[in-house]
Design an enzyme around this catalytic site. Structure first.
Site, PDB file in Angstrom:
ATOM      1  N   LYS A 106     103.324 -18.077 108.083  1.00  0.00           N
ATOM      2  CA  LYS A 106     104.584 -17.513 107.551  1.00  0.00           C
ATOM      3  C   LYS A 106     105.638 -18.596 107.575  1.00  0.00           C
ATOM      4  O   LYS A 106     105.656 -19.457 108.471  1.00  0.00           O
ATOM      5  CB  LYS A 106     105.044 -16.315 108.383  1.00  0.00           C
ATOM      6  CG  LYS A 106     106.266 -15.572 107.864  1.00  0.00           C
ATOM      7  CD  LYS A 106     106.029 -14.747 106.605  1.00  0.00           C
ATOM      8  CE  LYS A 106     105.246 -13.519 106.827  1.00  0.00           C
ATOM      9  NZ  LYS A 106     105.252 -12.478 105.848  1.00  0.00           N
TER      10      LYS A 106
ATOM     11  N   LYS B 159      97.684 -18.247 105.464  1.00  0.00           N
ATOM     12  CA  LYS B 159      98.296 -17.550 104.329  1.00  0.00           C
ATOM     13  C   LYS B 159      99.445 -16.681 104.800  1.00  0.00           C
ATOM     14  O   LYS B 159      99.358 -16.013 105.830  1.00  0.00           O
ATOM     15  CB  LYS B 159      97.204 -16.665 103.696  1.00  0.00           C
ATOM     16  CG  LYS B 159      97.598 -15.985 102.428  1.00  0.00           C
ATOM     17  CD  LYS B 159      97.391 -16.878 101.222  1.00  0.00           C
ATOM     18  CE  LYS B 159      98.006 -16.302  99.963  1.00  0.00           C
ATOM     19  NZ  LYS B 159      99.470 -16.524  99.883  1.00  0.00           N
TER      20      LYS B 159
ATOM     21  N   SER C 274      97.044 -11.461  96.643  1.00  0.00           N
ATOM     22  CA  SER C 274      97.196 -12.924  96.716  1.00  0.00           C
ATOM     23  C   SER C 274      95.815 -13.581  96.830  1.00  0.00           C
ATOM     24  O   SER C 274      95.568 -14.637  96.251  1.00  0.00           O
ATOM     25  CB  SER C 274      98.020 -13.315  97.944  1.00  0.00           C
ATOM     26  OG  SER C 274      99.390 -13.225  97.670  1.00  0.00           O
TER      27      SER C 274
ATOM     28  N   LYS D 104      96.685  -8.741 109.984  1.00  0.00           N
ATOM     29  CA  LYS D 104      96.647  -7.993 108.720  1.00  0.00           C
ATOM     30  C   LYS D 104      95.464  -8.442 107.856  1.00  0.00           C
ATOM     31  O   LYS D 104      94.718  -7.624 107.329  1.00  0.00           O
ATOM     32  CB  LYS D 104      97.967  -8.285 108.003  1.00  0.00           C
ATOM     33  CG  LYS D 104      98.261  -7.450 106.818  1.00  0.00           C
ATOM     34  CD  LYS D 104      99.445  -7.972 106.016  1.00  0.00           C
ATOM     35  CE  LYS D 104     100.706  -8.224 106.808  1.00  0.00           C
ATOM     36  NZ  LYS D 104     101.845  -8.586 105.926  1.00  0.00           N
TER      37      LYS D 104
ATOM     38  N   ASP E 184      89.937  -7.500 105.769  1.00  0.00           N
ATOM     39  CA  ASP E 184      88.865  -8.444 105.418  1.00  0.00           C
ATOM     40  C   ASP E 184      89.257  -9.429 104.323  1.00  0.00           C
ATOM     41  O   ASP E 184      88.491  -9.671 103.385  1.00  0.00           O
ATOM     42  CB  ASP E 184      87.587  -7.675 105.005  1.00  0.00           C
ATOM     43  CG  ASP E 184      86.967  -6.964 106.188  1.00  0.00           C
ATOM     44  OD1 ASP E 184      86.849  -7.587 107.257  1.00  0.00           O
ATOM     45  OD2 ASP E 184      86.626  -5.776 106.051  1.00  0.00           O
TER      46      ASP E 184
ATOM     47  N   HIS F  10      91.185 -19.747 112.478  1.00  0.00           N
ATOM     48  CA  HIS F  10      89.794 -19.274 112.512  1.00  0.00           C
ATOM     49  C   HIS F  10      89.232 -19.147 111.105  1.00  0.00           C
ATOM     50  O   HIS F  10      88.018 -19.156 110.906  1.00  0.00           O
ATOM     51  CB  HIS F  10      89.688 -17.939 113.261  1.00  0.00           C
ATOM     52  CG  HIS F  10      90.268 -16.781 112.508  1.00  0.00           C
ATOM     53  ND1 HIS F  10      91.622 -16.619 112.337  1.00  0.00           N
ATOM     54  CD2 HIS F  10      89.691 -15.752 111.849  1.00  0.00           C
ATOM     55  CE1 HIS F  10      91.844 -15.524 111.607  1.00  0.00           C
ATOM     56  NE2 HIS F  10      90.679 -14.990 111.309  1.00  0.00           N
TER      57      HIS F  10
END
Ligand code: GLU
Length: 467
Positions: free
Chosen positions: A105, A69, A360, A93, A98, A64
């Protein structure tokens, strides 16, 4: 050990939260499912010349938002179910705090202690090559990061390999958690631990919750037990200690230590570096079965190691009044329900350990913008503040020393910007999920899932149906 299907666990939490929303089943199913998963099996040559097949996985849970990540872990527990569960947790998460990414993963099924540095390098570089080949890595596709058993060194090998086979203007953004010299950002290493600290501190500021738990507001004097003394465990313990807590127990894979008077975290880190273990730390009681540390008397328990550590078998023995989930998925749903019956506050992983991915995100922005945060405005900010102070000084009788001016007129460095961005993110998200908790009269974990579902569903709804 009981075999716990991790993805099923995450989905049970999801379903429970979905019950507090009005989204159609089809949409909820689409949010929940793992969109893509890839199994890699590739050979590496060991230092003794033998060949070994390495098994690795990468899951991309939700598209989406792009890129997807999430970290890459090196552990013997890695399997397809685990990476899918962890990728799903990354989706939720990121939504909770946001951070505009889908969840991903990866994992390599190895015990890193059994490999030399050169073997680890070969594994990591070959994995990167495989991911490039399958289009499972790229600054706009899927961006790995450190996780359990990996760190800056692995990220350095990944970016170097990626840049050499897929060079582009933004190739540095193919991975985060890199050394600063290779495009990393100051504050990333400690980010997960710092985020955990901000989250627990915010929780301890909630007067109603503290009253219900029979605790004082604030961190001062609260006793803490941390499971895990790797990057996340160490930094959580360090920041909580600096924030006024007393760290009374630390557990590692080879045993735990306990001292009700407090364990000095910097001294313990030094001991671990010198002796390769925390278990011989002087002045503390050694506990052979490290899992028992979870059951120690304390105010705050921070599981910061692996998933499913708190389960049906030990949940009723946990004495902590606050559980701050530093690891991903440390509490099974059965354990969660047992603990919920008591006055215990669980600060859920899908909020609490989001500091890593938040920073990150800052690192990735830095890579795409090709400029260090603070570079363009630090001096300007400092000079403006200096001018303002000197004008105030002229208007009043108060004479400021050179030192005062230096302290007050301080332009923000990259580290300052990262830390304040992280603090703001953690506080804002806590208040969002806390509001949902109060609005629906549910626990904080369910509220975090509701928050994530709402945010992801809105995006799918706006996108409409795909052709
Ligand atoms: N591995 C970390 C996590 O589970 C960080 C992920 C990232 O920075 O992408 O949240």
């Amino acid at each position: 050990m009981v075999h716990i299907k991790f993805f099923e666990q995450v989905n049970k939490y999801f379903d429970r939260a979905a019950g507090y929303t009005k989204f159609p089943k089809g949409l909820l199913d689409q949010i929940k499912i793992c969109n893509t998963v890839c199994h890699f099996a590739f050979p590496i040559q060991k230092d003794d010349g033998s060949i070994e097949t390495i098994h690795a996985w990468r899951a991309e849970h939700s598209f989406h938002k792009l890129p997807t990540k999430g970290g890459i872990r090196y552990s013997m527990e890695v399997n397809e179910d685990e990476v899918q569960a962890l990728a799903a947790l990354m989706t939720y998460k990121c939504a909770v705090v946001d951070v505009p990414f889908g969840g991903g993963k990866g994992g390599v099924r190895i015990d890193r202690k059994k490999y030399s540095q050169t073997e680890l390098e070969r594994i990591t570089r070959r994995l990167t090559f495989e991911m490039v080949k399958k289009n499972f890595i790229g600054p706009d596709i899927d961006v790995p990061a450190p996780d359990y058993g990996t760190g800056e060194q692995e990220m350095a090998w990944i970016v170097d390999t990626y840049k050499s086979i897929a060079p582009s203007l933004n190739s540095e953004g193919c991975v985060t958690g890199k050394p600063v010299e290779l495009g990393g950002i100051r504050g990333r290493t400690e980010a997960t631990g710092r985020g955990i600290f901000f989250g627990i501190r915010e929780a301890c500021e909630q007067k109603d919750d503290m009253k219900r738990l029979g605790m004082n507001v604030g961190l001062d004097g609260k006793t803490v037990v941390v499971q895990g003394f790797g990057n996340v465990g160490y930094h959580s313990a360090k920041f909580l200690e600096e924030g006024g807590c007393v760290i009374t127990g630390i557990a590692e894979w080879d045993g735990a230590i306990h001292n009700p008077k407090g364990i000095n975290i910097e001294a313990l880190k030094k001991h671990q570096q010198e002796h390769g273990t925390i278990t011989t730390f002087p002045g503390a009681t050694f506990i052979k079965d490290s899992k028992l540390a979870l059951e120690l008397e304390c105010d705050i328990l921070v599981p910061a190691a692996l998933e499913s550590q708190i389960h049906e078998g030990n949940a009723h023995k946990i004495k902590a009044k606050i559980i701050g989930e530093g690891a991903n998925g440390p509490t099974t749903i059965e354990a969660h329900d047992i603990i919920k019956k008591r006055e215990t506050l669980i600060i859920p992983d899908n909020y609490l350990n989001a500091g890593g991915v938040t920073v990150s995100y800052f690192e990735w922005l830095k890579n795409l913008s090709h400029v260090r945060f603070g570079r363009m405005d630090r001096r300007f900010e400092e000079n403006s503040a200096k001018q303002l102070l000197l004008s105030i000084q002229d208007l009043t009788d108060r004479k400021l020393s050179e030192d005062d001016i230096k302290k007050l007129a301080h332009g923000a460095t990259e580290q300052d910007i990262v830390d304040s961005g992280l603090e703001d993110t953690m506080i804002t998200a806590y208040n969002q999920i806390n509001d949902i908790k109060n609005e629906l009269n549910i626990d904080l974990r369910t509220a975090a899932f509701v928050s994530a579902i709402r945010k992801v569903a809105v995006i799918y709804n706006k996108m409409g149906i795909f052709p």
